[in-house]
Scaffold this motif. Structure first.
Motif, mmCIF file in Angstrom:
data_model
loop_
_atom_site.group_PDB
_atom_site.id
_atom_site.type_symbol
_atom_site.label_atom_id
_atom_site.label_comp_id
_atom_site.label_asym_id
_atom_site.label_seq_id
_atom_site.Cartn_x
_atom_site.Cartn_y
_atom_site.Cartn_z
ATOM 1 N N ASP A 1 0.851 -1.185 0.000
ATOM 2 C CA ASP A 1 0.000 0.000 0.000
ATOM 3 C C ASP A 1 0.889 1.238 0.000
ATOM 4 O OD1 ASP A 1 1.068 -0.289 2.479
ATOM 5 O OD2 ASP A 1 -0.812 -0.112 3.589
ATOM 6 N N GLY A 2 0.410 2.321 0.495
ATOM 7 C CA GLY A 2 1.225 3.519 0.566
ATOM 8 C C GLY A 2 1.163 4.341 -0.699
ATOM 9 N N PRO A 3 1.967 5.431 -0.758
ATOM 10 C CA PRO A 3 1.918 6.353 -1.899
ATOM 11 C C PRO A 3 2.384 5.698 -3.194
ATOM 12 C CG PRO A 3 3.045 7.346 -0.018
ATOM 13 C CD PRO A 3 2.896 5.899 0.281
ATOM 14 N N LEU A 4 2.081 6.376 -4.264
ATOM 15 C CA LEU A 4 2.414 5.894 -5.607
ATOM 16 C C LEU A 4 3.923 5.805 -5.805
ATOM 17 C CD1 LEU A 4 1.384 5.236 -8.505
ATOM 18 C CD2 LEU A 4 1.572 7.684 -8.992
ATOM 19 N N ARG A 5 4.338 4.711 -6.438
ATOM 20 C CA ARG A 5 5.723 4.573 -6.901
ATOM 21 C C ARG A 5 5.718 4.625 -8.426
ATOM 22 N NH1 ARG A 5 8.064 -0.557 -3.353
ATOM 23 N NH2 ARG A 5 7.737 0.364 -1.275
ATOM 24 N N LEU A 6 6.652 5.396 -8.971
ATOM 25 C CA LEU A 6 6.717 5.602 -10.426
ATOM 26 C C LEU A 6 7.955 4.927 -10.994
ATOM 27 C CD1 LEU A 6 5.704 7.049 -13.013
ATOM 28 C CD2 LEU A 6 7.113 9.012 -12.322
ATOM 29 N N GLY A 7 7.797 4.248 -12.132
ATOM 30 C CA GLY A 7 8.918 3.605 -12.801
ATOM 31 C C GLY A 7 8.908 3.858 -14.287
ATOM 32 N N LEU A 8 10.107 3.880 -14.888
ATOM 33 C CA LEU A 8 10.259 4.017 -16.342
ATOM 34 C C LEU A 8 11.038 2.822 -16.866
ATOM 35 C CD1 LEU A 8 9.392 6.974 -15.751
ATOM 36 C CD2 LEU A 8 11.030 7.695 -17.497
ATOM 37 N N VAL A 9 10.598 2.275 -17.983
ATOM 38 C CA VAL A 9 11.312 1.198 -18.674
ATOM 39 C C VAL A 9 11.442 1.596 -20.137
ATOM 40 C CG1 VAL A 9 11.283 -1.225 -19.377
ATOM 41 C CG2 VAL A 9 10.451 -0.576 -17.102
ATOM 42 N N SER A 10 12.664 1.618 -20.635
ATOM 43 C CA SER A 10 12.907 2.011 -22.024
ATOM 44 C C SER A 10 13.849 1.018 -22.683
ATOM 45 C CB SER A 10 13.495 3.426 -22.094
ATOM 46 O OG SER A 10 14.718 3.497 -21.370
ATOM 47 N N GLY A 11 13.889 1.062 -23.990
ATOM 48 C CA GLY A 11 14.761 0.173 -24.756
ATOM 49 C C GLY A 11 14.320 0.180 -26.203
ATOM 50 N N ARG A 12 15.267 -0.084 -27.100
ATOM 51 C CA ARG A 12 14.927 -0.054 -28.515
ATOM 52 C C ARG A 12 13.878 -1.125 -28.833
ATOM 53 N NH1 ARG A 12 17.963 -3.372 -32.945
ATOM 54 N NH2 ARG A 12 15.787 -3.977 -33.130
ATOM 55 N N CYS B 1 6.430 2.948 -20.182
ATOM 56 C CA CYS B 1 7.367 2.193 -21.013
ATOM 57 C C CYS B 1 7.364 2.756 -22.421
ATOM 58 C CB CYS B 1 6.961 0.716 -21.017
ATOM 59 S SG CYS B 1 7.937 -0.345 -22.091
ATOM 60 N N GLY B 2 8.509 2.694 -23.111
ATOM 61 C CA GLY B 2 8.548 3.172 -24.480
ATOM 62 C C GLY B 2 9.816 2.827 -25.221
ATOM 63 N N SER B 3 9.703 2.807 -26.557
ATOM 64 C CA SER B 3 10.842 2.509 -27.434
ATOM 65 C C SER B 3 11.522 3.762 -27.969
ATOM 66 C CB SER B 3 10.373 1.655 -28.621
ATOM 67 O OG SER B 3 9.772 0.459 -28.192
ATOM 68 N N ALA B 4 10.847 4.907 -27.906
ATOM 69 C CA ALA B 4 11.460 6.157 -28.357
ATOM 70 C C ALA B 4 12.407 6.635 -27.262
ATOM 71 C CB ALA B 4 10.391 7.198 -28.654
ATOM 72 N N LEU B 5 13.685 6.248 -27.367
ATOM 73 C CA LEU B 5 14.618 6.472 -26.268
ATOM 74 C C LEU B 5 14.777 7.940 -25.934
ATOM 75 C CD1 LEU B 5 17.422 3.849 -27.015
ATOM 76 C CD2 LEU B 5 15.283 3.604 -25.762
ATOM 77 N N GLY C 1 20.766 5.001 -29.529
ATOM 78 C CA GLY C 1 21.388 3.699 -29.334
ATOM 79 C C GLY C 1 21.871 3.021 -30.588
ATOM 80 N N TYR C 2 21.929 3.754 -31.705
ATOM 81 C CA TYR C 2 22.320 3.153 -32.973
ATOM 82 C C TYR C 2 23.781 3.391 -33.324
ATOM 83 C CZ TYR C 2 17.256 2.951 -33.270
ATOM 84 O OH TYR C 2 15.932 2.729 -32.997
ATOM 85 N N LEU C 3 24.388 4.409 -32.739
ATOM 86 C CA LEU C 3 25.819 4.656 -32.864
ATOM 87 C C LEU C 3 26.439 4.674 -31.473
ATOM 88 C CD1 LEU C 3 26.104 7.521 -35.536
ATOM 89 C CD2 LEU C 3 26.430 5.072 -35.894
ATOM 90 N N THR C 4 27.712 4.303 -31.399
ATOM 91 C CA THR C 4 28.444 4.310 -30.136
ATOM 92 C C THR C 4 29.742 5.093 -30.314
ATOM 93 O OG1 THR C 4 27.563 2.152 -29.495
ATOM 94 C CG2 THR C 4 29.556 2.889 -28.376
ATOM 95 N N LYS C 5 30.064 5.912 -29.322
ATOM 96 C CA LYS C 5 31.343 6.616 -29.318
ATOM 97 C C LYS C 5 32.256 5.979 -28.278
ATOM 98 C CE LYS C 5 29.511 11.132 -30.741
ATOM 99 N NZ LYS C 5 29.266 12.538 -30.313
#
Length: 496
Positions: free
Chosen positions: A28-39, A158-162, A308-312
């Protein structure tokens, strides 16, 4: 909370989600917020729907290019169906503010005893496209919940648009400082990818990984999996180079670029990716390759990097100037194999194209990919397999100058811990076996580094090979505790 057997890998991520849901023993208790992302296709939906099934959570999927009213109607239908009220709806849907609160109330009311109310909004950026106020509404909902004026529970966006997902918590954005979970789901490592595909032959697993990487979402789209090296060529022709199937790489890359709302004029982004895949590794070289000023390509490079398509990366010994590479195997395959021969592929000449591009695949794809997997082995697996539980430091590539011999030596794999050289390695995906000359070269490089003031007293020498080692090198390794020979069996299975 038991992870489903059909989710390969993701043990750490599953435990993280479990802590997010149950940490502190309170549901119970207050709201917990989470984000999940990835291509696209990294398995975000599979992970989160499994979490919803485990705790009776409410899963809501947003749809691309859907208007605001249709999106709110879809949201309402998902809630009513979850609550067992059917999906027949009439009239104007509620506002987003009321819908968000209603979703949390519905999840709390329907959650089994001992489980928190969980709401997952998948592909959240699609809803934001027509309702940019959504992050602010979530902020107000979160703040009200902390003060007891709104429902509690768990809300995962959640989303794919990083670029969109990562910006939600940046700067002065409404959700900054409010998310307990910020999970960025990457590809499976190469050993997990082999398990995902059910491939037992390391040579086949390497070739597959060089083409499609560790992206779980490609597995259900493939009609078959190559079991032997002889099966690999027909598999490529029938899947990656077949214009009429869903995993045709040209179609897939187009989908990937469409995920980022900043990528509108895609032609320049394709040109940049092609130039990098072909060996242009700095902005000036990329600009020269596509006929643009190097300043004109910096923004596309930054966008592709953040997506996430190029890496330096950089030379660990000599230069802080970044070296730009294509980080997604599917994009690299498309730019080097598919794109140059698109016209021929559209005429059904996939077999001929694949035969013609075999040298390109071996030298420009398989070779560099094997080097990267060697570096990944040092980062991920060598600490345990070499008894260095504390890790081996920063892992990458480097070059060293031999002033006396007037030569420059490239180092495929190096691990540095400050001024201590923990490992030196060479990785070659050639038909020739590695032998004593390769060892002598690395021993010479170790001497050069020692003269430059690096501590090499505990340096491990590692030789990586796709075709094995000569007998005299194997005999030498038996008498040298500082020498490690890593063939494909050891790379994939941890055994020689």
């Amino acid at each position: 909370m038991e992870k489903p057997a059909d989710i390969v890998g993701r043990d750490r991520q599953w435990r993280t989600v479990e802590r997010f849901l149950f940490e502190g023993g309170r549901t119970d208790g207050p709201l917990r917020l989470g984000l999940v992302s990835g291509r696209r296709r990294t398995g975000k939906t599979q992970l989160l729907t499994a979490a919803c099934e485990a705790v009776g959570g409410l899963y809501i999927a947003c749809v691309q290019d859907e208007g605001d009213r249709a999106a709110r109607t879809r949201f309402t239908a998902a809630m009513t169906e979850h609550a067992g009220l059917g999906t027949v709806l009439r009239g104007e849907p509620e506002s987003w503010d009321r819908l968000l609160r209603a979703a949390l109330e519905t999840a709390a009311r329907t959650a089994p005893a001992g489980s928190p109310g969980l709401v997952v909004i998948d592909e959240f950026p699609y809803a934001m496209a027509h309702a940019p106020q959504l992050p602010s509404l979530v902020q107000h909902l979160y703040d009200d919940s902390q003060n007891g004026r709104a429902p509690g529970g768990r809300l995962v966006l959640c989303g794919s648009a990083l670029s969109v997902m990562h910006s939600l918590l940046s700067g002065t954005k409404p959700l900054r400082g409010r998310a307990m979970l910020d999970m960025r789901l990457s590809a499976l490592d190469y050993r997990e990818a082999a398990r995902l595909w059910g491939i037992r032959e390391p040579d086949v697993a390497l070739r597959m990984h060089a083409c499609v990487g560790g992206i779980p979402g490609y597995r259900p789209l493939m009609a078959s999996v190559p079991a032997t090296v002889a099966d690999f060529d027909p598999w490529v022709v029938e899947n990656l180079l077949a214009v009429d199937v869903g995993v045709f790489t040209r179609t897939e890359v187009d989908y990937l670029l469409r995920e980022d709302p900043r990528i509108t004029a895609r032609a320049v982004y394709y040109d940049v990716l092609s130039a990098v895949a072909a060996g242009a590794h700095t902005p000036s070289k990329i600009g020269a390759a596509i006929g643009r000023d190097n300043n004109a390509v910096r923004y596309p490079i930054d966008v592709l990097e953040s997506a996430g398509y190029l890496t330096k990366t950089h030379d660990l010994l000599r230069s802080r100037k970044p070296v730009i590479t294509v980080s997604d195997p599917v994009i690299r395959f498309d730019r080097l194999i598919t794109a140059p021969y698109l016209g021929q592929l559209q005429l059904g000449r996939a077999e001929q194209v694949w035969r013609a591009t075999a040298p390109t695949f071996r030298s420009d794809i398989l070779g560099p990919h094997f080097e990267e997997l060697a570096r990944e082995w040092v980062r991920r697996f060598a600490p345990d397999e070499l008894g260095r539980s504390e890790g081996l430091g920063e892992v990458g590539f480097a070059s060293v100058q031999d002033h006396d011999g007037r030569a420059k030596h490239e180092i495929d794999v190096i691990a540095l811990d400050g001024r201590r050289v923990r490992l030196l390695g060479e990785a070659k995906a050639t038909l020739a076996r590695r032998g004593l000359p390769d060892l002598e070269r690395l021993d010479g490089i170790r001497g050069l580094l020692e003269r430059e003031g690096y501590d090499t007293s505990e340096t491990v020498i590692a030789l990586f090979s796709t075709t094995g080692f000569t007998s005299d090198l194997e005999q030498t390794a038996a008498t040298r505790p500082d020498l490690e020979l890593v063939d494909l069996d050891r790379l994939y299975q941890g055994t020689s």
